[in-house]
Design an enzyme around this catalytic site. Structure first.
Site: not given
Ligand code: XMP
Length: 523
Positions: A59, A86-87, A180, A182, A233-234, A236-239, A379
């Site tokens: 942070g 870190c923080y 860090h 990550e 919508s066609g 990926v997420d809505s499908s 995603k």
């Protein structure tokens, strides 16, 4: 908070720019985790969440500033392993009786640094310092540093600017690092997380197969025998949302696919065929292109276009949804990054660059409850779930396509003629990219039709036709992007093909602007 049956890890967010990456590294290890801003993590929250381990993120603040972020003190008495980064390290030292010094007295380190081990062994570092160099590259970003470690801690690694780069109190399973692990620039950082979750007792059971089963059960529990509508919508997420719901509740789901007349070549037919033929789900194909294109006629201001499309989308969706008697839920493909952004303590209101198109606001307006089965996923996890649900790889790997569609790839006035030219040119361009095996290397590619005609010469005759811009970018999340470095051969072959195959275009430009300063779309 969710009610997952998996062991869970809590990440307390102190405002680092890279907190999301901690969650990514853990998900890659099949560990279920959630990020929560420190203000929300109270004693009661902790007791309810019952984490199997906790990570304190980095942070921007200084622990010496009064009022700076802190975890609840009960975190230290829960008896679960804690990793401070870190923080997060400085907070832990400060809270447990150590001492942190401010930047001006300390050696600040920003960027690459090397840590060397002490003689003592600690399980957290299994697999570290093995390449013969006797050191590990890490990424540092700190002004303050720990000047004295807390009682019970020992030092296991040191860097030139951080004498206490790696510390641990192994009896309590408290670990704290100044760097860090990550980020990509700590090459062996993933191993450190792997060691941490292993010693905390996680078994790595957060898999997509398990997620699918759990989500189906949860959706059934939430929805019961009531009806759900979903805007498809066609993309990926809505499908994936639609298919998951279809698996869970079958005919109780109706999807509405709003065709605004701003889709790519044959796109509407392909989307409808895929859902009707492969999934047999209730699908309303709402062809409202006349309405959208009619209202957009003569409009050239980008924000006005976006607002018109957003408003019409909601109106149209509502009109069709009203025909589905008794619908009580709206399914939405909200992803985890959207959820974190909306709760992030550091994410103050930012300047609106573009008003994005979504169906937010619909549920309240229509009195619908939300079903959001992707709320916990990133995603690429949605893609993995899509794969699990049997969506074709070619579909899952498609480049993102914006809600307002071709409208924002047609700067200036939108006409049917221009859209026709744009659709054909875009199809040739994407075909070229696929033929050259570049599609998966590129994050997003498309053609845009520019609001100007230029003079050319073809077959000894004068032409006065549209100019086209080609765009292709690499990106991780669409927030920043770089233009894709096509070869000159590729560009000239593509330009020639477009001009030969698409009537109405006589000039092709390649857009070599990164984001920032450009945006990915032209409007
Ligand atoms: P920009 O142009 O803002 O785009 O750099 C970043 C990413 O977002 C997509 N985009 C949208 N997606 N609704 C969407 O669903 C929108 O209104 C919208 N505007 C831009 C864009 O295609 C890129 O992937």
């Amino acid at each position: 908070m969710t009610s997952t049956s998996h062991d869970r890890l809590l990440i307390i967010d102190f405002g680092s720019q890279v907190t999301q990456l901690i969650a990514r590294r853990l998900r890659e290890l099949n560990v279920y985790c959630e990020i929560h801003p420190y203000q929300n993590v109270t004693d009661a929250f902790l007791a309810d969440f019952a984490p199997k381990a906790i990570i304190f993120s980095g942070g921007p603040d200084s622990v010496m500033r009064s009022g700076s972020p802190r975890p609840p003190q009960s975190a230290y008495t829960l008896g679960v392993p804690i990793l401070g980064i870190c923080y997060g390290q400085q907070v832990m030292m400060h809270d447990l009786g150590g001492r942190v010094e401010a930047g001006e007295h300390a050696t600040a380190e920003f960027g690459r640094a090397y840590v060397t081990p002490s003689d003592a062994h600690v399980d957290l570092l299994a697999g570290w310092f093995l390449d013969g160099s006797g050191k590990e590259q890490v990424w540092m970003s700190h002004g303050d540093h720990v000047a004295e470690i807390a009682p019970g801690f020992e030092v296991y690694g040191t860097s030139p600017g951080a004498p206490f780069a790696i510390t641990a109190d192994t009896s309590r399973h408290f670990y704290a690092v100044q760097f860090h692990p990550e980020v990509h620039h700590t090459p062996n950082g993933a191993t450190l997380y792997e060691n941490f979750v292993k010693l905390a007792g996680f078994i790595g059971d957060w898999t997509m197969g398990a997620y699918r089963e759990e989500m189906i059960a949860k959706i059934r529990e939430q929805v019961g025998d009531r009806k759900v509508i979903c805007a498809l919508s066609g993309g990926v997420d809505s499908s994936v949302t639609g298919i998951l719901l279809h698996e869970a509740i079958g005919d109780q789901l109706t999807c509405v696919f709003v065709d605004h007349g701003l889709l790519r070549l044959n796109e509407a037919e392909q989307v409808v065929a895929m859902f009707r033929d492969n999934y047999n789900l209730n699908l309303i194909h709402a062809d409202e292109s006349d309405l959208f294109l009619g209202e957009l006629e003569g409009v050239s201001d980008p924000e006005t276009k976006r607002k018109i499309i957003g408003r019409l989308f909601i109106d149209v969706f509502q009109k069709y949804a009203d025909t589905i008697e008794g619908a009580e839920f709206l399914a939405q493909g909200t992803l985890y990054p959207d959820v974190i952004e909306s709760v992030s303590f550091s994410g103050g209101p930012s300047v609106t660059i573009k008003s994005h198109h979504n169906v937010g606001g619909l549920p309240e307006k229509m009195g619908l409850k939300l079903v959001e089965p992707l709320r916990e996923l990133f995603k690429d996890e949605v893609r993995a779930l899509g794969h699990e649900l049997g969506l074709p790889a070619s579909f899952i790997g498609r480049h993102p396509f914006p809600g307002p569609g071709l409208a924002i790839r047609c700067p200036g006035e939108i006409t049917r003629d221009k859209l026709e030219i744009l659709r054909k040119a875009d199809a040739v361009y994407i075909d070229q990219i696929r033929k050259h095996g570049l599609y998966d290397e590129i994050w997003q590619a498309f053609a845009a039709i520019l609001p100007m005609r230029t003079v050319g010469v073809m077959g000894d005759g004068r032409t006065y036709d549209y100019a086209l811009a080609l765009r292709a970018v690499t990106s991780v999340d669409g927030m920043t992007a770089d233009y894709y470095p096509f070869s000159h051969d590729f560009l000239s072959e593509t330009s020639t093909r477009i001009i030969n195959e698409v009537k109405g275009v006589n000039r092709v430009f390649y857009d070599c602007t990164s984001k920032p300063p450009g945006t990915i779309e032209l409007e």
